[in-house]
Write a protein that holds these residues in place. Structure first.
Motif, PDB file in Angstrom:
ATOM      1  N   GLU A  20     -73.277 -22.736 -32.720  1.00 42.84           N
ATOM      2  CA  GLU A  20     -74.182 -21.601 -32.546  1.00 42.84           C
ATOM      3  C   GLU A  20     -73.505 -20.421 -31.849  1.00 42.84           C
ATOM      4  O   GLU A  20     -73.890 -19.282 -32.047  1.00 42.84           O
ATOM      5  N   LYS A  21     -72.490 -20.705 -31.047  1.00 41.25           N
ATOM      6  CA  LYS A  21     -71.870 -19.650 -30.235  1.00 41.25           C
ATOM      7  C   LYS A  21     -70.430 -19.336 -30.618  1.00 41.25           C
ATOM      8  O   LYS A  21     -69.922 -18.269 -30.286  1.00 41.25           O
ATOM      9  N   THR A  22     -69.749 -20.262 -31.272  1.00 41.45           N
ATOM     10  CA  THR A  22     -68.329 -20.082 -31.559  1.00 41.45           C
ATOM     11  C   THR A  22     -68.101 -18.967 -32.573  1.00 41.45           C
ATOM     12  O   THR A  22     -68.763 -18.901 -33.606  1.00 41.45           O
ATOM     13  N   VAL A  23     -67.147 -18.095 -32.252  1.00 44.97           N
ATOM     14  CA  VAL A  23     -66.755 -17.000 -33.143  1.00 44.97           C
ATOM     15  C   VAL A  23     -65.462 -17.413 -33.842  1.00 44.97           C
ATOM     16  O   VAL A  23     -64.479 -17.764 -33.184  1.00 44.97           O
ATOM     17  N   ALA A  24     -65.464 -17.400 -35.176  1.00 38.46           N
ATOM     18  CA  ALA A  24     -64.265 -17.703 -35.953  1.00 38.46           C
ATOM     19  C   ALA A  24     -63.628 -16.393 -36.394  1.00 38.46           C
ATOM     20  O   ALA A  24     -64.316 -15.484 -36.859  1.00 38.46           O
ATOM     21  N   ILE A  25     -62.313 -16.309 -36.237  1.00 33.60           N
ATOM     22  CA  ILE A  25     -61.573 -15.103 -36.610  1.00 33.60           C
ATOM     23  C   ILE A  25     -60.546 -15.467 -37.676  1.00 33.60           C
ATOM     24  O   ILE A  25     -59.769 -16.409 -37.495  1.00 33.60           O
ATOM     25  N   LEU A  26     -60.536 -14.711 -38.766  1.00 38.59           N
ATOM     26  CA  LEU A  26     -59.589 -14.923 -39.862  1.00 38.59           C
ATOM     27  C   LEU A  26     -58.555 -13.806 -39.873  1.00 38.59           C
ATOM     28  O   LEU A  26     -58.844 -12.683 -40.296  1.00 38.59           O
ATOM     29  N   PRO A  27     -57.325 -14.087 -39.406  1.00 37.65           N
ATOM     30  CA  PRO A  27     -56.272 -13.067 -39.483  1.00 37.65           C
ATOM     31  C   PRO A  27     -55.798 -12.928 -40.945  1.00 37.65           C
ATOM     32  O   PRO A  27     -55.620 -13.919 -41.638  1.00 37.65           O
ATOM     33  N   VAL A  28     -55.609 -11.704 -41.388  1.00 40.69           N
ATOM     34  CA  VAL A  28     -55.153 -11.450 -42.758  1.00 40.69           C
ATOM     35  C   VAL A  28     -53.934 -10.547 -42.703  1.00 40.69           C
ATOM     36  O   VAL A  28     -53.966  -9.480 -42.090  1.00 40.69           O
ATOM     37  N   GLY A  29     -52.869 -10.993 -43.327  1.00 40.99           N
ATOM     38  CA  GLY A  29     -51.639 -10.207 -43.368  1.00 40.99           C
ATOM     39  C   GLY A  29     -51.088 -10.217 -44.782  1.00 40.99           C
ATOM     40  O   GLY A  29     -51.814 -10.473 -45.737  1.00 40.99           O
ATOM     41  N   HIS A  34     -40.538  -5.180 -45.501  1.00 37.84           N
ATOM     42  CA  HIS A  34     -40.700  -4.150 -44.467  1.00 37.84           C
ATOM     43  C   HIS A  34     -39.345  -3.540 -44.117  1.00 37.84           C
ATOM     44  O   HIS A  34     -39.073  -3.236 -42.964  1.00 37.84           O
ATOM     45  N   GLY A  35     -38.526  -3.390 -45.098  1.00 40.18           N
ATOM     46  CA  GLY A  35     -37.190  -2.865 -44.873  1.00 40.18           C
ATOM     47  C   GLY A  35     -36.231  -3.996 -44.557  1.00 40.18           C
ATOM     48  O   GLY A  35     -36.620  -5.146 -44.437  1.00 40.18           O
ATOM     49  N   PRO A  36     -34.953  -3.667 -44.401  1.00 37.51           N
ATOM     50  CA  PRO A  36     -33.944  -4.704 -44.199  1.00 37.51           C
ATOM     51  C   PRO A  36     -33.932  -5.299 -42.794  1.00 37.51           C
ATOM     52  O   PRO A  36     -33.263  -6.295 -42.554  1.00 37.51           O
ATOM     53  N   HIS A  37     -34.688  -4.737 -41.866  1.00 40.28           N
ATOM     54  CA  HIS A  37     -34.602  -5.143 -40.469  1.00 40.28           C
ATOM     55  C   HIS A  37     -35.759  -6.030 -39.994  1.00 40.28           C
ATOM     56  O   HIS A  37     -35.712  -6.553 -38.885  1.00 40.28           O
ATOM     57  N   LEU A  38     -36.795  -6.212 -40.801  1.00 40.76           N
ATOM     58  CA  LEU A  38     -37.954  -7.001 -40.378  1.00 40.76           C
ATOM     59  C   LEU A  38     -38.212  -8.149 -41.341  1.00 40.76           C
ATOM     60  O   LEU A  38     -37.939  -8.039 -42.538  1.00 40.76           O
ATOM     61  N   PRO A  39     -38.763  -9.251 -40.841  1.00 39.31           N
ATOM     62  CA  PRO A  39     -39.064 -10.385 -41.723  1.00 39.31           C
ATOM     63  C   PRO A  39     -40.232 -10.078 -42.657  1.00 39.31           C
ATOM     64  O   PRO A  39     -41.070  -9.218 -42.370  1.00 39.31           O
ATOM     65  N   LEU A  40     -40.300 -10.810 -43.742  1.00 40.25           N
ATOM     66  CA  LEU A  40     -41.363 -10.627 -44.731  1.00 40.25           C
ATOM     67  C   LEU A  40     -42.746 -10.893 -44.142  1.00 40.25           C
ATOM     68  O   LEU A  40     -43.728 -10.338 -44.601  1.00 40.25           O
ATOM     69  N   GLU A  41     -42.840 -11.722 -43.122  1.00 37.92           N
ATOM     70  CA  GLU A  41     -44.147 -12.062 -42.551  1.00 37.92           C
ATOM     71  C   GLU A  41     -44.588 -11.116 -41.432  1.00 37.92           C
ATOM     72  O   GLU A  41     -45.508 -11.427 -40.682  1.00 37.92           O
ATOM     73  N   THR A  42     -44.007  -9.950 -41.332  1.00 39.33           N
ATOM     74  CA  THR A  42     -44.344  -9.015 -40.256  1.00 39.33           C
ATOM     75  C   THR A  42     -45.841  -8.752 -40.165  1.00 39.33           C
ATOM     76  O   THR A  42     -46.424  -8.798 -39.077  1.00 39.33           O
ATOM     77  N   ASP A  43     -46.500  -8.494 -41.285  1.00 36.34           N
ATOM     78  CA  ASP A  43     -47.947  -8.232 -41.251  1.00 36.34           C
ATOM     79  C   ASP A  43     -48.729  -9.442 -40.756  1.00 36.34           C
ATOM     80  O   ASP A  43     -49.728  -9.297 -40.055  1.00 36.34           O
ATOM     81  N   VAL A  44     -48.280 -10.628 -41.127  1.00 36.17           N
ATOM     82  CA  VAL A  44     -48.957 -11.858 -40.695  1.00 36.17           C
ATOM     83  C   VAL A  44     -48.793 -12.042 -39.186  1.00 36.17           C
ATOM     84  O   VAL A  44     -49.753 -12.382 -38.484  1.00 36.17           O
ATOM     85  N   ARG A  77     -49.240  -4.704 -54.813  1.00 34.35           N
ATOM     86  CA  ARG A  77     -48.587  -4.257 -56.051  1.00 34.35           C
ATOM     87  C   ARG A  77     -47.526  -3.194 -55.785  1.00 34.35           C
ATOM     88  O   ARG A  77     -46.512  -3.140 -56.458  1.00 34.35           O
ATOM     89  N   PHE A  78     -47.778  -2.352 -54.789  1.00 30.21           N
ATOM     90  CA  PHE A  78     -46.833  -1.267 -54.472  1.00 30.21           C
ATOM     91  C   PHE A  78     -45.456  -1.797 -54.087  1.00 30.21           C
ATOM     92  O   PHE A  78     -44.463  -1.094 -54.229  1.00 30.21           O
ATOM     93  N   ALA A  79     -45.395  -3.033 -53.605  1.00 34.71           N
ATOM     94  CA  ALA A  79     -44.120  -3.601 -53.173  1.00 34.71           C
ATOM     95  C   ALA A  79     -43.685  -4.769 -54.054  1.00 34.71           C
ATOM     96  O   ALA A  79     -42.745  -5.477 -53.729  1.00 34.71           O
ATOM     97  N   ALA A  80     -44.341  -4.955 -55.184  1.00 32.95           N
ATOM     98  CA  ALA A  80     -44.086  -6.117 -56.041  1.00 32.95           C
ATOM     99  C   ALA A  80     -42.642  -6.204 -56.540  1.00 32.95           C
ATOM    100  O   ALA A  80     -42.139  -7.293 -56.782  1.00 32.95           O
ATOM    101  N   ALA A  81     -41.987  -5.087 -56.675  1.00 34.84           N
ATOM    102  CA  ALA A  81     -40.610  -5.098 -57.182  1.00 34.84           C
ATOM    103  C   ALA A  81     -39.592  -5.460 -56.102  1.00 34.84           C
ATOM    104  O   ALA A  81     -38.425  -5.684 -56.401  1.00 34.84           O
ATOM    105  N   THR A  82     -40.039  -5.529 -54.863  1.00 32.65           N
ATOM    106  CA  THR A  82     -39.129  -5.848 -53.756  1.00 32.65           C
ATOM    107  C   THR A  82     -39.023  -7.360 -53.603  1.00 32.65           C
ATOM    108  O   THR A  82     -40.048  -8.052 -53.537  1.00 32.65           O
ATOM    109  N   PRO A  83     -37.793  -7.896 -53.554  1.00 32.58           N
ATOM    110  CA  PRO A  83     -37.623  -9.342 -53.415  1.00 32.58           C
ATOM    111  C   PRO A  83     -38.374  -9.891 -52.194  1.00 32.58           C
ATOM    112  O   PRO A  83     -38.346  -9.310 -51.115  1.00 32.58           O
ATOM    113  N   GLY A  84     -39.057 -11.007 -52.402  1.00 34.67           N
ATOM    114  CA  GLY A  84     -39.774 -11.667 -51.323  1.00 34.67           C
ATOM    115  C   GLY A  84     -41.240 -11.309 -51.221  1.00 34.67           C
ATOM    116  O   GLY A  84     -42.008 -11.995 -50.565  1.00 34.67           O
ATOM    117  N   THR A  85     -41.646 -10.230 -51.872  1.00 32.29           N
ATOM    118  CA  THR A  85     -43.055  -9.824 -51.828  1.00 32.29           C
ATOM    119  C   THR A  85     -43.872 -10.754 -52.709  1.00 32.29           C
ATOM    120  O   THR A  85     -43.507 -11.027 -53.847  1.00 32.29           O
TER     121      THR A  85
END
Length: 111
Positions: A20-29, A34-44, A77-85
Motif C-alpha cells: 500500500e505504501k511502497t513506491v516502485a521506480i523504473l529507471p530507463v536508459g 556517447h562518443g569514444p570516451h564514455l561507455p555505451l551504458e552511460t544513460d543507464v 534510431r538516430f544512433a543506430a549506425a553507431t557500433p554498440g547502439t
C-alpha cells in the motif's frame, strides 16, 4: 526507510513489502554511443543514479522504495549506425514503460 533494489531481494522480502505504501521506480536508459570516451551504458548509469537519488529523498520522507531493474533499451534510431547502439521501436519502449510498472502494481506477487 531503506531503498531496496528488487533484483537483490528474495521473494520473501518482496512478499513482506508494504504494498500500500511502497513506491516502485523504473529507471530507463539506453545502450547507445556517447562518443569514444564514455561507455555505451552511460544513460543507464545516469538513470539508475537518478532513480536512487529520488528514492532516497522519498525514503527520507517515510516512503518505502523499491528500485526496479533498469530498462536499458530505448528508441535510438538516430544512433543506430553507431557500433554498440541497440535500438527498439518507440511503441515497444512505451509498452514496457506502461506494462512493467502496471504489472508491479496489479500483481500481488510482483511488488
Amino acid at each position: 526507510m531503506p531503498v531496496h533494489e528488487l533484483a537483490q531481494l528474495t521473494w520473501e522480502e518482496v512478499r513482506d513489502l508494504d504494498r500500500e505504501k511502497t513506491v516502485a521506480i523504473l529507471p530507463v536508459g539506453a545502450v547507445e554511443a556517447h562518443g569514444p570516451h564514455l561507455p555505451l551504458e552511460t544513460d543507464v548509469v545516469i538513470a539508475k543514479a537518478m532513480a536512487r537519488a529520488g528514492g532516497e529523498k522519498l525514503a527520507a520522507r517515510g516512503h518505502p522504495v523499491v528500485l526496479l531493474p533498469a530498462l536499458p533499451y530505448t528508441a535510438a534510431r538516430f544512433a543506430a549506425a553507431t557500433p554498440g547502439t541497440i535500438t527498439i521501436p518507440a511503441g515497444t519502449v512505451t509498452g514496457e514503460m506502461v506494462m512493467v510498472p502496471g504489472e508491479a502494481a496489479a500483481n500481488p506477487a510482483a511488488v
